[in-house]
Design a protein around this motif. Structure first.
Motif, PDB file in Angstrom:
ATOM      1  N   ARG A 156      -1.576   0.683  -5.390  1.00 34.70           N
ATOM      2  CA  ARG A 156      -1.285   0.711  -3.720  1.00 34.70           C
ATOM      3  C   ARG A 156      -2.417   1.713  -3.296  1.00 34.70           C
ATOM      4  O   ARG A 156      -3.822   1.659  -3.821  1.00 34.70           O
ATOM      5  N   GLU A 157      -2.991   1.325  -1.895  1.00 32.28           N
ATOM      6  CA  GLU A 157      -3.722   1.736  -1.088  1.00 32.28           C
ATOM      7  C   GLU A 157      -3.172   3.287  -1.009  1.00 32.28           C
ATOM      8  O   GLU A 157      -2.605   3.695  -1.239  1.00 32.28           O
ATOM      9  N   PRO A 158      -4.664   4.115  -0.550  1.00 34.12           N
ATOM     10  CA  PRO A 158      -3.740   5.564  -0.748  1.00 34.12           C
ATOM     11  C   PRO A 158      -3.496   6.037   0.456  1.00 34.12           C
ATOM     12  O   PRO A 158      -4.150   5.285   1.469  1.00 34.12           O
ATOM     13  N   TYR A 159      -3.146   7.100   0.174  1.00 32.06           N
ATOM     14  CA  TYR A 159      -2.587   7.236   1.290  1.00 32.06           C
ATOM     15  C   TYR A 159      -2.963   8.497   2.241  1.00 32.06           C
ATOM     16  O   TYR A 159      -3.904   9.039   1.671  1.00 32.06           O
ATOM     17  N   HIS A 160      -2.889   8.233   3.410  1.00 29.50           N
ATOM     18  CA  HIS A 160      -3.370   9.768   3.707  1.00 29.50           C
ATOM     19  C   HIS A 160      -1.915  10.665   4.814  1.00 29.50           C
ATOM     20  O   HIS A 160      -1.026  10.183   4.424  1.00 29.50           O
ATOM     21  N   LEU A 161      -1.725  12.019   5.820  1.00 33.81           N
ATOM     22  CA  LEU A 161      -1.186  12.579   5.820  1.00 33.81           C
ATOM     23  C   LEU A 161      -1.252  12.225   7.735  1.00 33.81           C
ATOM     24  O   LEU A 161      -2.122  11.988   8.147  1.00 33.81           O
ATOM     25  N   VAL A 162      -0.253  12.167   8.463  1.00 34.13           N
ATOM     26  CA  VAL A 162       0.044  12.133   9.940  1.00 34.13           C
ATOM     27  C   VAL A 162       0.293  13.441  10.124  1.00 34.13           C
ATOM     28  O   VAL A 162       1.658  13.670   9.707  1.00 34.13           O
ATOM     29  N   SER A 198      -2.270  19.937  -1.218  1.00 32.38           N
ATOM     30  CA  SER A 198      -3.297  18.955  -0.590  1.00 32.38           C
ATOM     31  C   SER A 198      -2.986  17.417  -1.095  1.00 32.38           C
ATOM     32  O   SER A 198      -2.172  17.497  -2.346  1.00 32.38           O
ATOM     33  N   LEU A 199      -3.271  16.517  -0.386  1.00 33.82           N
ATOM     34  CA  LEU A 199      -2.825  14.737  -0.810  1.00 33.82           C
ATOM     35  C   LEU A 199      -4.432  14.600  -1.096  1.00 33.82           C
ATOM     36  O   LEU A 199      -4.576  14.504  -0.463  1.00 33.82           O
ATOM     37  N   TYR A 200      -4.334  14.752  -2.493  1.00 31.17           N
ATOM     38  CA  TYR A 200      -5.270  13.180  -2.875  1.00 31.17           C
ATOM     39  C   TYR A 200      -5.132  12.324  -2.537  1.00 31.17           C
ATOM     40  O   TYR A 200      -3.994  11.395  -3.741  1.00 31.17           O
ATOM     41  N   ARG A 201      -5.753  11.789  -1.840  1.00 29.00           N
ATOM     42  CA  ARG A 201      -5.446  10.271  -1.721  1.00 29.00           C
ATOM     43  C   ARG A 201      -5.578   9.509  -2.660  1.00 29.00           C
ATOM     44  O   ARG A 201      -4.220   8.509  -2.854  1.00 29.00           O
ATOM     45  N   GLU A 202      -6.463   9.420  -4.004  1.00 32.75           N
ATOM     46  CA  GLU A 202      -6.361   8.241  -4.475  1.00 32.75           C
ATOM     47  C   GLU A 202      -5.227   8.015  -5.626  1.00 32.75           C
ATOM     48  O   GLU A 202      -4.701   7.426  -5.449  1.00 32.75           O
ATOM     49  N   GLU A 203      -4.990   9.630  -5.983  1.00 35.75           N
ATOM     50  CA  GLU A 203      -3.847   9.699  -6.579  1.00 35.75           C
ATOM     51  C   GLU A 203      -2.666   9.671  -6.216  1.00 35.75           C
ATOM     52  O   GLU A 203      -1.335  10.085  -6.749  1.00 35.75           O
ATOM     53  N   GLN A 204      -1.768   9.575  -4.847  1.00 34.65           N
ATOM     54  CA  GLN A 204      -0.987   9.322  -3.563  1.00 34.65           C
ATOM     55  C   GLN A 204      -0.250  10.470  -4.409  1.00 34.65           C
ATOM     56  O   GLN A 204       1.341  10.477  -4.467  1.00 34.65           O
ATOM     57  N   THR A 205      -0.793  12.000  -4.635  1.00 34.71           N
ATOM     58  CA  THR A 205      -0.098  12.607  -4.842  1.00 34.71           C
ATOM     59  C   THR A 205      -0.380  14.431  -4.385  1.00 34.71           C
ATOM     60  O   THR A 205      -1.951  14.250  -4.218  1.00 34.71           O
ATOM     61  N   ILE A 206       0.528  14.694  -4.469  1.00 36.47           N
ATOM     62  CA  ILE A 206      -0.433  15.974  -3.433  1.00 36.47           C
ATOM     63  C   ILE A 206       0.436  17.186  -4.801  1.00 36.47           C
ATOM     64  O   ILE A 206       0.666  17.985  -5.678  1.00 36.47           O
ATOM     65  N   TYR A 207      -0.932  18.069  -3.944  1.00 31.61           N
ATOM     66  CA  TYR A 207      -1.707  19.330  -5.189  1.00 31.61           C
ATOM     67  C   TYR A 207      -0.594  20.821  -4.519  1.00 31.61           C
ATOM     68  O   TYR A 207      -1.242  20.825  -2.963  1.00 31.61           O
ATOM     69  N   THR A 208       0.170  21.477  -4.690  1.00 32.32           N
ATOM     70  CA  THR A 208       0.168  22.376  -3.991  1.00 32.32           C
ATOM     71  C   THR A 208      -0.557  23.602  -4.418  1.00 32.32           C
ATOM     72  O   THR A 208      -0.020  24.012  -5.775  1.00 32.32           O
ATOM     73  N   ALA A 209      -0.249  24.763  -4.091  1.00 35.42           N
ATOM     74  CA  ALA A 209       0.086  25.934  -4.261  1.00 35.42           C
ATOM     75  C   ALA A 209       0.592  27.264  -3.344  1.00 35.42           C
ATOM     76  O   ALA A 209       0.590  26.809  -1.724  1.00 35.42           O
ATOM     77  N   SER A 256       2.784  19.822  -8.368  1.00 33.37           N
ATOM     78  CA  SER A 256       1.705  18.557  -7.789  1.00 33.37           C
ATOM     79  C   SER A 256       3.563  18.153  -7.992  1.00 33.37           C
ATOM     80  O   SER A 256       4.624  17.656  -9.042  1.00 33.37           O
ATOM     81  N   PHE A 257       3.004  16.753  -7.035  1.00 33.06           N
ATOM     82  CA  PHE A 257       4.116  16.034  -6.974  1.00 33.06           C
ATOM     83  C   PHE A 257       3.947  14.484  -6.473  1.00 33.06           C
ATOM     84  O   PHE A 257       2.543  14.259  -6.107  1.00 33.06           O
ATOM     85  N   ARG A 258       4.175  13.620  -6.872  1.00 29.22           N
ATOM     86  CA  ARG A 258       3.915  11.633  -6.206  1.00 29.22           C
ATOM     87  C   ARG A 258       4.346  11.565  -5.656  1.00 29.22           C
ATOM     88  O   ARG A 258       6.054  11.617  -4.942  1.00 29.22           O
ATOM     89  N   VAL A 259       3.777  11.443  -3.700  1.00 33.81           N
ATOM     90  CA  VAL A 259       4.108  11.183  -3.467  1.00 33.81           C
ATOM     91  C   VAL A 259       4.726   9.369  -2.738  1.00 33.81           C
ATOM     92  O   VAL A 259       3.740   9.147  -3.435  1.00 33.81           O
ATOM     93  N   GLU A 260       4.733   9.021  -1.708  1.00 33.90           N
ATOM     94  CA  GLU A 260       5.593   8.187  -1.084  1.00 33.90           C
ATOM     95  C   GLU A 260       5.525   7.465  -0.205  1.00 33.90           C
ATOM     96  O   GLU A 260       5.486   8.465   0.822  1.00 33.90           O
ATOM     97  N   GLU A 261       4.986   6.022   0.402  1.00 37.42           N
ATOM     98  CA  GLU A 261       5.117   6.057   1.703  1.00 37.42           C
ATOM     99  C   GLU A 261       6.428   6.523   1.825  1.00 37.42           C
ATOM    100  O   GLU A 261       7.462   6.280   1.730  1.00 37.42           O
ATOM    101  N   GLY A 262       6.116   7.041   3.785  1.00 35.18           N
ATOM    102  CA  GLY A 262       7.621   7.201   4.393  1.00 35.18           C
ATOM    103  C   GLY A 262       7.701   8.677   4.355  1.00 35.18           C
ATOM    104  O   GLY A 262       8.587   9.325   4.604  1.00 35.18           O
ATOM    105  N   ASP A 263       7.351   9.592   3.250  1.00 30.87           N
ATOM    106  CA  ASP A 263       7.574  10.805   2.424  1.00 30.87           C
ATOM    107  C   ASP A 263       7.183  12.114   4.065  1.00 30.87           C
ATOM    108  O   ASP A 263       6.721  11.462   4.301  1.00 30.87           O
ATOM    109  N   ILE A 264       7.773  12.711   3.749  1.00 33.47           N
ATOM    110  CA  ILE A 264       6.990  13.541   4.796  1.00 33.47           C
ATOM    111  C   ILE A 264       7.159  15.642   4.387  1.00 33.47           C
ATOM    112  O   ILE A 264       8.382  15.450   3.171  1.00 33.47           O
TER     113      ILE A 264
END
Lengths: 628, 306
Positions: free
Chosen positions: B32-38, B144-155, B210-218
């Motif tokens: 997949r393409e890297p994700y980003h946040l809107v 924090s969304l690590y775009r390449e990994e399509q994963t959010i890391y949180t604290a 950390s959590f793997r996100v998908e397209e369309g997640d909010i």
């Protein structure tokens, strides 16, 4: 680290002008912030602006360690070298790199607090470092000016730059803070330049050749020789030979008789032979009438390049200009761009009696090697009592061994911001038993090394351990200092995170002659242990006391200082909420010698009060910084 | 060897989230393409009825930031502890400075996208480096969304929090950290004479996931002013109405949620999540909890910025 797309502001294809922010800060002489922080650090000069057009004291700015005359007025200040050219004003520098190499046209420096300190802008021709002929890089001055007392508002310092015949991606800014009323703060730098040389006609005449004659004369005859060789080969071959003999063998030139000036003067010559070994050195006109001492005194007014060029006029002046007595104190810092291995080698004969030497800032980008320093020190190091090597990028552990091997008389050593020296090298300094003044600011010195130096250099009077963040336990260091160095007068512990009241109390009890103590940004010192009161009561001779950003400093500390330290000249209590106006006023009233008092960011002291005090106590410069 | 290590990490992550199998993850990471946040944000100060547009990125004692560097999109909220007002100290100064510093850290590329806890820690350290003697305390939550990994890391430190919503269900959430009722974990800088008396937690107490996100997640990030007043069903209801990830729609939804939270917070009869929690702790209160409210809403998308 730098986000590349942000660095390149604009690349205009039609004009070929590239506008870019600095990519990185590659070197600097000092900084306000701590080594591990991003607040008030030099690295903030890189990348885009984030303060301008605001004016004030902001964390995200690039800030140097000092400002104004205050550090020069403190007891720890260095004695100024004679012969330092009046035009050389630089006190601090910062080197910044850019993404694209350009032929510089213009530079924009965003000054967001106390502007007017930039005095010199240089560019580096790094590609010349690969040149097989010269084999050295070239720094070229693109602009020079004087410090101004600029109006207190943020500004973009726009400077048209002298054209260069090389493209550069490394710029160096030099600063003079003398006129700054408080710390100067910079936001960012924008460099505008073209990728292609702009105008060939101009470029052939640019660089140092354009500068006025005296200042263009190079610091070392060696370099002069390099240049002369090119110009002179076809016109005045004898001059060239003359030069060669000066720099390579150090013997007086034999060709003075063929110089037209000498022949003329000969007619008015008296037969008095001034000097025995100068049987051939007659025919020097009125100079032969002068006692040698007078000539020496006259020569004392010349700066180093002038002395070098005068040496090439005739053999009498050559003899005097090469007299080691002219070089007992030698400051090479103003000529740091020109001091190479060859220049150092050419100084051997002249520096036999040198006692004070400054190599500060020299050796950038490989201009000086340890090998040539070893040669120099083996010949000229024996009488050296004072050596300044601040910001020498070539200085490493080997350098310190050379110094310790050759300069046994050393009393003063400045290693500020030498980032390569480590414990192994510093242990060598323990052999320098006469050391009285040692500056280790921003070095990687660690606890075992500094303990060894303290134990053997018991005559230490001035010690700077500011921002030495490899020292893990300052209490041990200071306790050792208190035990061995009873004569300590000045101690700089700026940003020593680990010193506590235990160390401070040991110091106060033993080193009662302390005149200067910088405890800025030492957060572990707690006022409620009464350590500041004890300090004031034992060290009554204090002239300078910095308690910068110690949030615990309170009224009773100030009362103790006011009652016990009548000679106090400089006091800094920035950033404490505990202090009230009453105790501050007591300081102003009781410390009659007070000249500078920094009460910035003290919540209990408002600007209006400070303005009133400024009228009541005109002898005191009361500082009240602000962040808008 | 490297692939084993990689697998190990994936397993660990799958373990932590309890959602994905190792296989699914591996396939996705290549395709997949890297994700980003809107993102969209809105909020209210409890003392004013309209948003304080003049003070960027603060709502009363709350503060937030939205920033990105070359590898990550990072959002964060902080909630100042109001008790400092009694000491004559502005409680908004601390969280505001904290978020400003976090933003700077991210923008200047000084962080690693996998360790938002380090952003909190480094920023807290920077607060102590300021010349201005800053006092106060605050909670903090960073995603924090690590775009390449399509994963959010949180604290997360304290009672602010986040939800990750996928197909109208909450698939990942933060853990609330409280010492006791209504007293969250907090970062603090205390005045010298009160050191030791003031509650102050270390930045490394932050709960990291950390959590793997998908397209369309909010991703919904908010302070306790939000979560104490609006229950999860209501939040899901609002988020389900968000059909696409256009910035204006995300912004509008954030505003709707914030307005609802504000309305409920002043409702004396409403049985808010805060009231329910109070009753659980043996305290009988009713109604909403008037508080500063901050909502940061972020849609995960692979589409380029519009």
């Amino acid at each position: 680290m730098a986000d590349e797309e942000f660095c390149l502001l604009q690349a205009d294809d039609s004009s070929g002008i590239i506008t870019q922010y600095a990519k990185d800060v590659t070197d600097f002489s000092s900084q306000y912030g701590s080594e591990t922080s991003i607040s008030y650090t030099a690295s903030n000069l890189a990348q885009r602006d984030n303060i301008y057009p605001n004016y004030g004291d902001y964390t995200q700015a690039c800030v140097f360690r000092t400002y104004g005359p205050w550090w020069n007025l403190a007891p720890s200040t260095k004695r100024r070298f004679p012969r330092t050219p009046a035009a050389f004003l630089s006190e601090d520098f910062i080197e910044i790199s850019f993404k694209c190499k350009v032929y510089p046209l213009m530079i924009d420096i965003y000054e967001t607090y106390n502007p007017g300190t930039v005095v010199r802008i240089l560019a580096c021709d790094t590609s010349a470092g690969t040149d097989v002929d010269t084999g050295r890089i070239v720094w070229s001055v693109l602009w020079e000016g004087s410090p101004e007392d600029a109006s207190p508002c943020s500004r973009i310092f726009q400077q048209k730059l002298k054209r260069t015949d090389f493209a550069t991606d490394l710029i160096r800014l030099e600063f003079c803070h003398v006129k700054a009323r408080y710390y100067t703060e910079l936001d960012c730098v924008i460099l505008k330049g073209t990728q292609l040389p702009q105008d060939c006609d101009v470029i052939t005449f640019c660089d140092t050749d354009n500068s006025p004659p005296i200042s263009s004369l190079l610091a070392s005859t060696t370099q002069q020789f390099d240049k002369l060789q090119v110009q002179v080969d076809d016109e005045k071959p004898y001059f060239n030979k003359n030069e060669e003999s000066i720099c390579s063998r150090g013997s007086p030139p034999k060709l003075h008789l063929s110089q037209p000036g000498c022949n003329e003067q000969r007619q008015t010559n008296f037969d008095t032979v001034v000097d025995t070994d100068a049987a051939e050195c007659t025919g020097n006109g009125y100079f032969d009438l002068l006692p040698e001492e007078v000539i020496q005194v006259l020569l004392g007014y010349l700066d180093v390049p002038a002395l070098c060029s005068l040496a090439s006029t005739c053999c009498l002046l050559h003899k005097h200009c090469y007299d080691p007595l002219q070089f007992t104190e030698l400051n090479l810092q103003p000529y740091w761009t020109k001091i190479t291995d060859n220049a150092l080698d050419s100084l051997h004969t002249r520096c036999q009696l040198t006692q004070r030497l400054s190599l500060s800032w020299c050796g950038s980008c490989g201009l000086i090697s340890n090998e040539s320093l070893r040669r120099f020190m083996s010949v000229c190091g024996k009488d050296l009592t004072c050596l300044y090597m601040s910001c020498c990028v070539f200085a490493n552990n080997g350098t310190l061994k050379i110094i310790a091997d050759n300069c046994m008389q050393l009393r003063e050593l400045d290693l500020q911001s030498c980032r390569l020296i480590e414990s192994v090298g510093i242990l060598n300094l323990a052999r320098l038993k006469h050391l009285r003044r040692l500056n280790m600011y921003r070095t990687l010195v660690d606890k075992p090394a500094i303990l060894a130096v303290i134990r053997s250099c018991q005559k230490l009077e001035v010690l700077n351990l500011g921002s030495c963040n490899r020292i893990t336990d300052f209490d041990d260091v200071v306790i050792e200092l208190a035990k061995h160095c009873r004569n300590l007068k000045c101690l700089d512990l700026w940003r020593s995170r680990t010193i506590t009241e235990i160390g401070l109390r040991a110091l106060a009890n033993s080193c009662t002659q302390l005149e200067e103590l910088d405890l800025g940004w030492c957060p572990e010192l707690r006022s409620n242990t009464n350590c500041f009161i004890d300090l004031a009561e034992s060290c009554r001779g204090l002239k300078k006391l910095f308690l910068t950003a110690n949030r615990t400093v309170c009224d009773k500390d100030l009362v103790a200082v006011a009652n016990n330290c009548p000679f106090l000249e400089q006091l800094d209590i920035l950033g404490t909420r505990q202090v009230t106006q009453g105790a501050t006023l007591l300081i102003l009233e009781k410390c009659h010698h007070l000249k500078m008092f920094d009460v910035s960011f003290c919540a209990g002291i408002d600007l209006h009060t400070v303005q009133n005090w400024a009228k009541l106590f005109p002898r005191v410069d009361i500082k009240k910084s602000f962040q808008a | 060897m490297q692939s084993i290590a990689l697998c190990g990490r994936f397993i660990a992550r799958a373990f932590a989230t309890g959602i994905h199998s190792e296989f699914q993850l591996k396939q996705r990471s290549t395709a997949r393409e890297p994700y980003h946040l809107v993102t969209g944000s809105y909020g209210f100060s409890k003392s004013l009825s309209k948003p304080q547009a003049f003070n960027k990125w603060t709502f009363g004692d709350d503060a937030f930031f939205i920033a990105k560097d070359k590898s990550a999109d990072v959002i964060g909220v902080a909630d100042g502890v109001g008790g400092w007002r009694n000491y004559g100290i502005d409680p908004s100064a601390f969280p505001h400075a904290l978020m400003k510093t976090c933003e700077r850290m991210v923008k200047e590329g000084r962080i690693h996208p996998r360790s938002p806890a380090n952003i909190i820690e480094a920023s807290y350290d920077e607060l102590l480096e300021q010349k201005i003697p800053l006092l106060g305390s605050s909670t903090a939550c960073i995603v924090s969304l690590y775009r390449e990994e399509q994963t959010i890391y949180t604290a997360n430190l304290g009672d602010s929090g986040f939800l990750v919503v996928r197909s109208d269900e909450v698939v990942h959430r933060s853990q609330e950290q409280q010492h006791y009722f209504n007293t969250p974990y907090q970062l603090a800088v205390a005045p010298p004479q009160q050191e030791g008396l003031i509650l102050s937690d270390s930045p490394d107490m932050a709960d990291s996931t950390s959590f793997r996100v998908e397209e369309g997640d909010i991703i919904l990030l908010g302070t306790d002013g939000l979560f104490d007043n609006v229950n999860e069903d209501m939040l899901l209801d609002y988020i389900s109405k968000l059909k696409d990830h256009r910035e204006e729609n995300v912004q509008k939804t954030a505003r709707n949620i914030a307005e609802k939270a504000q309305q409920l917070s002043f409702d004396p009869d409403y049985l808010s999540p805060f009231a329910l929690s109070a009753i659980d702790s043996g305290i009988d209160i009713r109604g909403g909890k008037p508080d500063d409210i901050t909502v940061v809403l972020a849609g995960v998308t692979s589409l380029p910025d519009i």
